[in-house]
Design a protein around this motif. Sequence first.
Motif, short mmCIF file in Angstrom:
data_model
loop_
_atom_site.label_atom_id
_atom_site.label_comp_id
_atom_site.label_asym_id
_atom_site.label_seq_id
_atom_site.Cartn_x
_atom_site.Cartn_y
_atom_site.Cartn_z
N VAL A 51 -7.38 -31.18 0.41
CA VAL A 51 -7.64 -29.47 0.51
C VAL A 51 -8.46 -29.10 0.95
CG1 VAL A 51 -5.97 -29.63 -1.72
CG2 VAL A 51 -8.64 -29.76 -1.86
N PRO A 52 -8.48 -28.50 1.63
CA PRO A 52 -8.96 -27.47 2.86
C PRO A 52 -10.56 -27.12 1.77
CG PRO A 52 -7.87 -26.11 2.42
CD PRO A 52 -6.80 -27.41 1.76
N CYS A 53 -10.17 -27.01 0.67
CA CYS A 53 -12.29 -27.01 -0.81
C CYS A 53 -11.32 -27.32 -1.62
CB CYS A 53 -12.28 -25.99 -0.47
SG CYS A 53 -11.62 -24.42 -0.75
N ALA A 79 -13.80 -32.96 9.05
CA ALA A 79 -12.96 -31.67 8.59
C ALA A 79 -11.25 -32.50 9.83
CB ALA A 79 -12.38 -30.80 9.24
N GLN A 80 -11.88 -33.14 11.29
CA GLN A 80 -10.76 -33.70 11.39
C GLN A 80 -10.34 -34.66 11.46
OE1 GLN A 80 -12.71 -32.78 15.42
NE2 GLN A 80 -10.96 -30.24 15.54
N ALA A 81 -11.46 -35.63 10.86
CA ALA A 81 -11.12 -37.21 10.71
C ALA A 81 -10.33 -36.80 9.41
CB ALA A 81 -12.39 -37.29 10.38
N MET A 82 -10.60 -36.09 8.14
CA MET A 82 -10.09 -35.90 7.21
C MET A 82 -8.37 -35.44 7.56
SD MET A 82 -11.89 -36.79 4.09
CE MET A 82 -11.46 -35.71 3.17
N ALA A 83 -8.23 -35.34 8.21
CA ALA A 83 -6.67 -34.51 8.32
C ALA A 83 -5.87 -35.18 9.44
CB ALA A 83 -6.56 -32.70 9.25
N SER A 84 -6.22 -35.89 9.88
CA SER A 84 -5.67 -37.27 10.34
C SER A 84 -5.06 -37.91 9.49
CB SER A 84 -6.33 -37.98 11.50
OG SER A 84 -8.32 -38.87 10.92
N LEU A 143 -12.16 -30.99 2.95
CA LEU A 143 -12.57 -31.04 4.39
C LEU A 143 -14.20 -31.49 5.08
CD1 LEU A 143 -9.76 -28.65 6.00
CD2 LEU A 143 -9.78 -31.14 5.96
N MET A 144 -14.64 -31.07 4.11
CA MET A 144 -16.31 -31.23 3.80
C MET A 144 -16.41 -33.07 3.62
SD MET A 144 -18.56 -27.90 2.67
CE MET A 144 -17.41 -27.93 1.60
N GLY A 145 -15.72 -33.64 2.57
CA GLY A 145 -15.90 -34.75 2.16
C GLY A 145 -16.53 -34.64 0.70
N GLN A 146 -16.02 -33.59 -0.13
CA GLN A 146 -16.58 -33.46 -1.32
C GLN A 146 -15.00 -34.36 -2.13
OE1 GLN A 146 -19.58 -29.34 -2.21
NE2 GLN A 146 -17.39 -29.30 -1.57
N GLU A 147 -16.04 -35.11 -3.46
CA GLU A 147 -14.62 -35.28 -3.79
C GLU A 147 -14.70 -34.35 -5.15
OE1 GLU A 147 -13.48 -40.04 -5.72
OE2 GLU A 147 -15.89 -39.14 -5.21
N ASN A 148 -13.13 -34.69 -5.93
CA ASN A 148 -12.76 -34.60 -6.97
C ASN A 148 -12.54 -35.76 -7.01
OD1 ASN A 148 -12.60 -34.17 -9.97
ND2 ASN A 148 -10.76 -33.01 -9.71
N ALA A 149 -13.07 -36.41 -8.96
CA ALA A 149 -12.95 -38.13 -9.15
C ALA A 149 -11.84 -38.19 -10.10
CB ALA A 149 -13.62 -39.26 -8.95
N GLU A 150 -12.18 -36.62 -11.96
CA GLU A 150 -12.40 -37.00 -12.49
C GLU A 150 -11.24 -35.75 -13.37
OE1 GLU A 150 -16.38 -36.32 -14.58
OE2 GLU A 150 -17.54 -36.37 -12.15
N TYR A 204 -7.36 -24.77 8.79
CA TYR A 204 -8.41 -24.48 8.11
C TYR A 204 -9.96 -24.60 8.81
CZ TYR A 204 -11.18 -23.72 4.13
OH TYR A 204 -13.10 -22.83 3.32
N ALA A 205 -9.76 -26.28 8.99
CA ALA A 205 -10.54 -26.11 9.82
C ALA A 205 -11.75 -25.95 10.80
CB ALA A 205 -10.81 -27.62 10.11
N GLY A 206 -10.46 -25.27 12.09
CA GLY A 206 -10.77 -24.86 13.12
C GLY A 206 -11.32 -23.16 12.60
N GLU A 207 -11.18 -22.28 11.43
CA GLU A 207 -11.29 -21.29 11.20
C GLU A 207 -12.47 -21.31 10.64
OE1 GLU A 207 -8.62 -19.97 8.50
OE2 GLU A 207 -6.79 -19.57 10.41
#
Length: 442
Positions: free
Chosen positions: A379-381, A416-421, A324-331, A434-437
């Motif tokens: 995912v949340p993180c 986070a809201q954009a990703m959840a959408s 939700l922060m925008g971190q990516e796992n690509a591998e 999770y984003a709200g908390e």
Amino acid sequence: MELDRSKFVTPEVAAERAVRSGDWVDYGFGGGYPELMDRALAARKGRLTDVKIRGGLVIRPRIEVVECDPEQISFHYYSWHLGDYERKLQARGLVQFLPMILRSLPCLYRDRHIRCDAAFVPVSLPDDQGYCGLGISNYAWRTIFQSARTVVFEINERLPRLQGVDGSHRVHLSEADYIVEGEHEPLPLRTYRDPSPTDLRIAQLVAQEIPDGAVLSLGVGSVPFAVASMLADSDIKDLGCHTGTISDAFLRLFQKGKLTNSRKEVDRGYATWNLAMGSQELYDWLDREPGLFRPSDVDYVHSPERIGQMSNVISINGGVELDLMGQENAESAGARQLSGIGGQLDFLEGAFRSKGGKGFICLNSTHQKKDGTLKSNIVPCIPAGSVVSAPRTMIQYMATEYGVVNLTGLSLLERAQAMASIAHPSFREELLRYAGEHFGTR
């Protein structure tokens, strides 16, 4: 021209003279592969110890030094980027992964952070002046063999013979210590599964974001290929190519008259690439029409500064999961390495620098677990043990089958809201909670 014929030796003689116990040997990257030298080196099993071989993204059915020595008595194999075959070797404990960003690779050799004792360089048939092309894998070969103790050129009669604009993709036989020849197997082909309905929906959403004159960098996989197919059948005009790997996706665009490279501010009129990977038809195209291309090394192709000099650069890559922060796992899947980061960061940064540029990470919103249940790919993180391939500061556009969002300039909560959408509806409430908390105002 006159050449030193004493340099022409059998693969067995070259392997005997070039490689000693304890050496580091480079095989290269991608579909270009020194199969004769690999076989000859494998035949020295038991007479050598602790020979370490580097490769990456190998799509051949066998690496002889690995298959002949599963006990690793003589040989140890390392990969910069796991291909399909290397993943199978990894499951058998026969490959070790080397993390890197592709654009930084030449610096490792040039500045002697790592050493190369012997370089096995696949080259095309020479012209009458003794110049050879680097076939389908320019890679960082010039930098590597200039740092090597011993250089072996393996002439592969099946490789495309293009030498690039101003010699950007060529070497001269005089630069080798040894030259080997022989009959080769057909070039390895790379195919991809047909896109699923979900892949097609993602591709449709991304294709709508691409303007006339865009310069494309397409990663491998079904979504980038689906995007190219949609563009080929659209009214779009004057697309360009500046990409790490040129593939059949670009061939299709060319066949439909969409790939002209006429609006590129860098290498206008040419398709620019570092590796080629695809069908025999693709390799025949490179060989038949060399004047359409400017293949070059990773220092040139993967430079974010150079990419950023062009307008409307569109980079399209896939991912495994995003948080939700925008971190990516690509591998990776947890701690298990699946591939590598390759040039993804290079082109994400280049697209950021480009006027009108857009860097897309595309992934299905869910995947099905072995028990048949769905798991969200947003995912949340990023879970502990998994890789963060691209930091949150580098992700620009994110696409699933539920939409496209631009994360640039958003706060943590807004991201986070954009990703959840664009997550699967079944997981949105959990993600928003999770984003709200964690990111809500205090």
